[in-house]
Design a protein around this motif. Structure first.
Motif, PDB file in Angstrom:
ATOM      1  N   UNK A 152       6.568   6.143 -19.287  1.00  0.00           N
ATOM      2  CA  UNK A 152       5.647   6.496 -18.201  1.00  0.00           C
ATOM      3  C   UNK A 152       6.256   7.658 -17.431  1.00  0.00           C
ATOM      4  N   UNK A 153       5.464   8.687 -17.079  1.00  0.00           N
ATOM      5  CA  UNK A 153       6.015   9.863 -16.386  1.00  0.00           C
ATOM      6  C   UNK A 153       6.287   9.561 -14.914  1.00  0.00           C
ATOM      7  N   UNK A 154       6.794  10.564 -14.199  1.00  0.00           N
ATOM      8  CA  UNK A 154       6.976  10.431 -12.756  1.00  0.00           C
ATOM      9  C   UNK A 154       5.641  10.047 -12.114  1.00  0.00           C
ATOM     10  N   UNK A 155       5.703   9.141 -11.136  1.00  0.00           N
ATOM     11  CA  UNK A 155       4.484   8.638 -10.520  1.00  0.00           C
ATOM     12  C   UNK A 155       4.609   8.584  -9.007  1.00  0.00           C
ATOM     13  N   UNK A 156       3.459   8.713  -8.343  1.00  0.00           N
ATOM     14  CA  UNK A 156       3.337   8.428  -6.918  1.00  0.00           C
ATOM     15  C   UNK A 156       2.650   7.080  -6.780  1.00  0.00           C
ATOM     16  N   UNK A 157       3.203   6.220  -5.935  1.00  0.00           N
ATOM     17  CA  UNK A 157       2.653   4.875  -5.766  1.00  0.00           C
ATOM     18  C   UNK A 157       2.142   4.700  -4.344  1.00  0.00           C
ATOM     19  N   UNK A 158       0.961   4.094  -4.215  1.00  0.00           N
ATOM     20  CA  UNK A 158       0.357   3.813  -2.915  1.00  0.00           C
ATOM     21  C   UNK A 158       0.138   2.307  -2.797  1.00  0.00           C
ATOM     22  N   UNK A 159       0.552   1.736  -1.659  1.00  0.00           N
ATOM     23  CA  UNK A 159       0.430   0.292  -1.436  1.00  0.00           C
ATOM     24  C   UNK A 159      -0.713   0.013  -0.471  1.00  0.00           C
ATOM     25  N   UNK A 160      -1.560  -0.958  -0.835  1.00  0.00           N
ATOM     26  CA  UNK A 160      -2.683  -1.378  -0.004  1.00  0.00           C
ATOM     27  C   UNK A 160      -2.611  -2.889   0.183  1.00  0.00           C
ATOM     28  N   UNK A 161      -2.786  -3.352   1.419  1.00  0.00           N
ATOM     29  CA  UNK A 161      -2.816  -4.796   1.657  1.00  0.00           C
ATOM     30  C   UNK A 161      -4.225  -5.332   1.433  1.00  0.00           C
ATOM     31  N   UNK A 162      -4.290  -6.543   0.876  1.00  0.00           N
ATOM     32  CA  UNK A 162      -5.569  -7.213   0.642  1.00  0.00           C
ATOM     33  C   UNK A 162      -5.659  -8.498   1.456  1.00  0.00           C
ATOM     34  N   UNK A 163      -4.786  -8.645   2.441  1.00  0.00           N
ATOM     35  CA  UNK A 163      -4.728  -9.870   3.244  1.00  0.00           C
ATOM     36  C   UNK A 163      -4.766  -9.545   4.741  1.00  0.00           C
ATOM     37  N   UNK A 164      -5.296 -10.470   5.553  1.00  0.00           N
ATOM     38  CA  UNK A 164      -5.309 -10.250   7.003  1.00  0.00           C
ATOM     39  C   UNK A 164      -3.915 -10.381   7.601  1.00  0.00           C
ATOM     40  N   UNK A 165      -3.751  -9.813   8.779  1.00  0.00           N
ATOM     41  CA  UNK A 165      -2.514  -9.884   9.563  1.00  0.00           C
ATOM     42  C   UNK A 165      -1.346  -9.135   8.911  1.00  0.00           C
ATOM     43  N   UNK A 166      -1.645  -8.336   7.888  1.00  0.00           N
ATOM     44  CA  UNK A 166      -0.624  -7.537   7.223  1.00  0.00           C
ATOM     45  C   UNK A 166      -1.028  -6.074   7.317  1.00  0.00           C
ATOM     46  N   UNK A 167      -0.100  -5.207   7.797  1.00  0.00           N
ATOM     47  CA  UNK A 167      -0.373  -3.781   7.924  1.00  0.00           C
ATOM     48  C   UNK A 167       0.698  -2.998   7.179  1.00  0.00           C
ATOM     49  N   UNK A 168       0.270  -2.089   6.315  1.00  0.00           N
ATOM     50  CA  UNK A 168       1.212  -1.230   5.602  1.00  0.00           C
ATOM     51  C   UNK A 168       1.436   0.016   6.451  1.00  0.00           C
ATOM     52  N   UNK A 169       2.648   0.202   6.937  1.00  0.00           N
ATOM     53  CA  UNK A 169       2.949   1.320   7.832  1.00  0.00           C
ATOM     54  C   UNK A 169       3.513   2.527   7.083  1.00  0.00           C
ATOM     55  N   UNK A 170       4.196   2.316   5.990  1.00  0.00           N
ATOM     56  CA  UNK A 170       4.613   3.393   5.084  1.00  0.00           C
ATOM     57  C   UNK A 170       4.020   3.043   3.724  1.00  0.00           C
ATOM     58  N   UNK A 171       3.008   3.815   3.295  1.00  0.00           N
ATOM     59  CA  UNK A 171       2.201   3.380   2.152  1.00  0.00           C
ATOM     60  C   UNK A 171       2.413   4.185   0.885  1.00  0.00           C
ATOM     61  N   UNK A 172       3.392   5.094   0.852  1.00  0.00           N
ATOM     62  CA  UNK A 172       3.569   5.909  -0.346  1.00  0.00           C
ATOM     63  C   UNK A 172       5.044   6.083  -0.689  1.00  0.00           C
ATOM     64  N   UNK A 173       5.366   5.902  -1.975  1.00  0.00           N
ATOM     65  CA  UNK A 173       6.707   6.160  -2.502  1.00  0.00           C
ATOM     66  C   UNK A 173       6.547   6.839  -3.862  1.00  0.00           C
ATOM     67  N   UNK A 174       7.657   7.268  -4.458  1.00  0.00           N
ATOM     68  CA  UNK A 174       7.623   7.887  -5.781  1.00  0.00           C
ATOM     69  C   UNK A 174       8.543   7.133  -6.730  1.00  0.00           C
ATOM     70  N   UNK A 175       8.187   7.215  -8.019  1.00  0.00           N
ATOM     71  CA  UNK A 175       9.000   6.637  -9.093  1.00  0.00           C
ATOM     72  C   UNK A 175       9.326   7.733 -10.097  1.00  0.00           C
ATOM     73  N   UNK A 176      10.577   7.748 -10.572  1.00  0.00           N
ATOM     74  CA  UNK A 176      10.908   8.604 -11.701  1.00  0.00           C
ATOM     75  C   UNK A 176      10.314   8.002 -12.972  1.00  0.00           C
ATOM     76  N   UNK A 177      10.367   8.779 -14.061  1.00  0.00           N
ATOM     77  CA  UNK A 177       9.830   8.277 -15.327  1.00  0.00           C
ATOM     78  C   UNK A 177      10.512   6.960 -15.719  1.00  0.00           C
ATOM     79  N   UNK A 178       9.740   6.079 -16.368  1.00  0.00           N
ATOM     80  CA  UNK A 178      10.226   4.759 -16.765  1.00  0.00           C
ATOM     81  C   UNK A 178      10.215   4.682 -18.281  1.00  0.00           C
ATOM     82  N   UNK A 179      11.363   4.391 -18.868  1.00  0.00           N
ATOM     83  CA  UNK A 179      11.500   4.365 -20.317  1.00  0.00           C
ATOM     84  C   UNK A 179      10.622   3.290 -20.943  1.00  0.00           C
ATOM     85  N   UNK A 180      10.290   3.479 -22.218  1.00  0.00           N
ATOM     86  CA  UNK A 180       9.457   2.535 -22.939  1.00  0.00           C
ATOM     87  C   UNK A 180      10.245   1.289 -23.343  1.00  0.00           C
ATOM     88  N   UNK A 181       9.499   0.301 -23.849  1.00  0.00           N
ATOM     89  CA  UNK A 181      10.052  -0.912 -24.446  1.00  0.00           C
ATOM     90  C   UNK A 181      11.001  -1.647 -23.505  1.00  0.00           C
TER      91      UNK A 181
END
Length: 285
Positions: free
Chosen positions: A177-206
């Motif tokens: 998998x190549x380099x990726x940007x990840x965004x986090x979203x909450x699906x539950x009440x009383x939870x707030x995402x204050x920093x919602x974006x991080x990055x991942x380097x490429x992830x090897x297969x298998x």
């Protein structure tokens, strides 16, 4: 060679272990016209049907009937949203009896296609009201991403607190998998995402494992109304950082909020209700 078509009733028996067999019959009729898909060729040297690739494909059809045909239309379709074609319809101008004809097109695989999916392609040859169905299949190559373990390694995710959420991702696919940007979203009440974006380097297969690039992590604020012991649900959206050749993937996961105490309430349920009993002395919210 090809078996001669026989007209009349054909007996059929369907069975499997520990099941009584089913006996039936079908009526077989020959009309003298028959076009079969007899060969498929792919120009992919590695033999993989990888996400993001466009694979030149050649289909060969053979006219086993007694009639010459012109303008044989071949219509392509797939049972998979990640598969498209450079042309959905291609034509064989002439197909004499006993002869072969070919059509060529590009088999296009979307970058979001995952590893290990069985894909079936249908190719229907038709002339006027006559049609003959052919099909072929292949297994897709690509990434296959999933969460592993807890995203709260520091045990900070509890009521009335701010936690670092660090999802670890495993790639079970046969391609990295190549380099990726990840965004986090909450699906539950009383939870707030204050920093919602991080990055991942490429992830090897298998079986390769990836974590957010240091020192980044998601930040999640938990309201005091959140109850320790309940489960919060999240959506992690992953987007590749390679421009027009990118992809989007989604991972749903859940984390337990803190640790429940015998004197805590139960809930909220899907409708927002909370259950108390006479021993819930610690409930002061």
């Amino acid at each position: 060679g090809q078996d001669e078509i026989v007209e009349g009733n054909m007996g059929i028996t369907i069975t499997r272990p520990n099941v009584l067999p089913f006996h039936g019959s079908v009526e077989v009729a020959a009309d003298g016209n028959r076009i079969d898909l007899t060969n498929i060729e792919f120009e992919n040297e590695d033999g993989l049907f990888a996400n993001g690739e466009s694979i030149p494909t050649t289909l060969t059809f053979t006219n086993y009937g007694e009639q010459d045909f012109e303008n044989v239309m071949v219509t392509l379709s797939a049972d998979d949203e990640h598969i498209t074609f450079s042309a959905d319809q291609v034509q064989i101008d002439e197909l004499p009896a006993g002869d072969e004809g070919q059509v060529q097109f590009d088999l296009e695989i979307d970058r979001s296609s995952r590893h290990g999916r069985s894909v079936r392609i249908q190719a229907v040859a038709s002339v006027g009201e006559l049609s003959w169905e052919g099909a072929f299949s292949f297994e897709s190559s690509g990434h296959d991403l999933s969460m592993i373990g807890s995203a709260d390694p520091n045990n900070e995710f509890r009521s009335d607190n701010i936690a670092r959420i660090i999802p670890r991702i495993r790639n079970r696919g046969d391609l990295p998998a190549p380099d990726m940007t990840a965004t986090l979203t909450t699906l539950s009440p009383y939870i707030t995402v204050t920093v919602d974006e991080v990055t991942y380097d490429d992830i090897a297969q298998e079986g390769g494992i990836g974590s957010p690039d240091e020192p980044s992590s998601f930040r999640v604020s938990t309201d005091e109304l959140a109850i320790d012991g309940d489960t919060a649900k999240f959506l992690l959206t992953l987007q590749a950082q390679d421009g027009n050749d990118g992809f989007t993937d989604h991972i749903y996961f859940a984390e337990v909020i803190g640790e429940a105490d015998v004197n805590d309430t139960f809930g909220p349920d899907d409708y927002g209700y909370i259950m108390f009993d006479s021993d819930d002395n610690d409930w002061s919210k």
